[in-house]
Scaffold this motif. Sequence first.
Motif, mmCIF file in Angstrom:
data_model
loop_
_atom_site.group_PDB
_atom_site.id
_atom_site.type_symbol
_atom_site.label_atom_id
_atom_site.label_comp_id
_atom_site.label_asym_id
_atom_site.label_seq_id
_atom_site.Cartn_x
_atom_site.Cartn_y
_atom_site.Cartn_z
ATOM 1 N N UNK A 9 0.834 -1.198 0.000
ATOM 2 C CA UNK A 9 0.000 0.000 0.000
ATOM 3 C C UNK A 9 0.874 1.256 0.000
ATOM 4 N N UNK A 10 1.910 1.243 0.822
ATOM 5 C CA UNK A 10 2.793 2.402 0.859
ATOM 6 C C UNK A 10 3.512 2.604 -0.461
ATOM 7 N N UNK A 14 3.173 5.891 -2.946
ATOM 8 C CA UNK A 14 4.415 6.571 -3.328
ATOM 9 C C UNK A 14 4.494 6.741 -4.840
ATOM 10 N N UNK A 15 4.165 5.651 -5.555
ATOM 11 C CA UNK A 15 4.227 5.705 -7.021
ATOM 12 C C UNK A 15 3.200 6.682 -7.576
ATOM 13 N N UNK A 16 1.993 6.691 -6.985
ATOM 14 C CA UNK A 16 0.958 7.622 -7.460
ATOM 15 C C UNK A 16 1.365 9.065 -7.187
ATOM 16 N N UNK A 39 3.453 9.751 5.715
ATOM 17 C CA UNK A 39 4.787 9.145 5.723
ATOM 18 C C UNK A 39 4.735 7.769 6.380
ATOM 19 N N UNK A 40 3.969 7.645 7.469
ATOM 20 C CA UNK A 40 3.845 6.341 8.128
ATOM 21 C C UNK A 40 3.192 5.315 7.201
ATOM 22 N N UNK A 41 2.191 5.747 6.428
ATOM 23 C CA UNK A 41 1.546 4.828 5.486
ATOM 24 C C UNK A 41 2.507 4.432 4.369
ATOM 25 N N UNK A 55 -10.229 7.542 0.506
ATOM 26 C CA UNK A 55 -9.757 8.893 0.182
ATOM 27 C C UNK A 55 -8.731 8.868 -0.945
ATOM 28 N N UNK A 56 -7.775 7.939 -0.851
ATOM 29 C CA UNK A 56 -6.756 7.853 -1.900
ATOM 30 C C UNK A 56 -7.376 7.407 -3.223
#
Length: 228
Positions: A9-10, A14-16, A39-41, A55-56
């Motif tokens: 998921x992280x 990051x890529x998106x 950042x934690x995610x 949300x994402x």
Amino acid sequence: MSSSEAFNFGRKIKELKKQHKKGYVDLTADLKISRDRIIQLEEGEREPTDVERQKFAAYYNLPIDEFFPQNSSQSAPSQLTPRLNNNPAPRPTQAAPGNFTPRPAISNTPAPRPAPSAPRPTSKAEVKSNGDAKESGEQSKPVMKYTAEQLGDIESAYLRKQRDLKVPLTFTFLNGKEFTGVVVDFTPFTVHIIDQTTKQEVILRKLAMAFYRKADAFAEANEGKGGE
């Protein structure tokens, strides 16, 4: 959710973020998620909630299934629904008649007032100082307090008046040096005078001054000292 699933998921967000050229400022403002939480995610330190996944997904206009691990039994929720607790609340237990505890009686008697404390004894030094003040008729004088701006305005008004009246002033510096002359101009940091001895303009710096006053008053004070 395992640590590998959290990492996936992280890595995805990051890529998106890199693909859409979005920074933390944009994500924080649009998603209403703090920068530390994002950042934690990204680093897999925290597990995303269903609300954060939605949300994402809505932010990047992607199906929400892409934000869930593919090999997971967890399914993407169609909409956010509050979790309800179906367990009925326990009924309050009633005490058996034999275990009834009577309430304590309330006393109407007011609580006793505390005794007044004895006055602090006055020392002899305080009695003497108070007596001396009464005999001399001295009264406490109010202390006048001014701000730096008010003091600057007062000094400017005084120097302006002496300049207009062409009254010579004597300026005494911290090193003991003195200059006497009529003020022709001044700034918040300097005073310009025409020196009485050289008849030339001299620029005096206020930070180096100890004090200044009218030349006549200065001369009278020196004469009084000489007569003694």
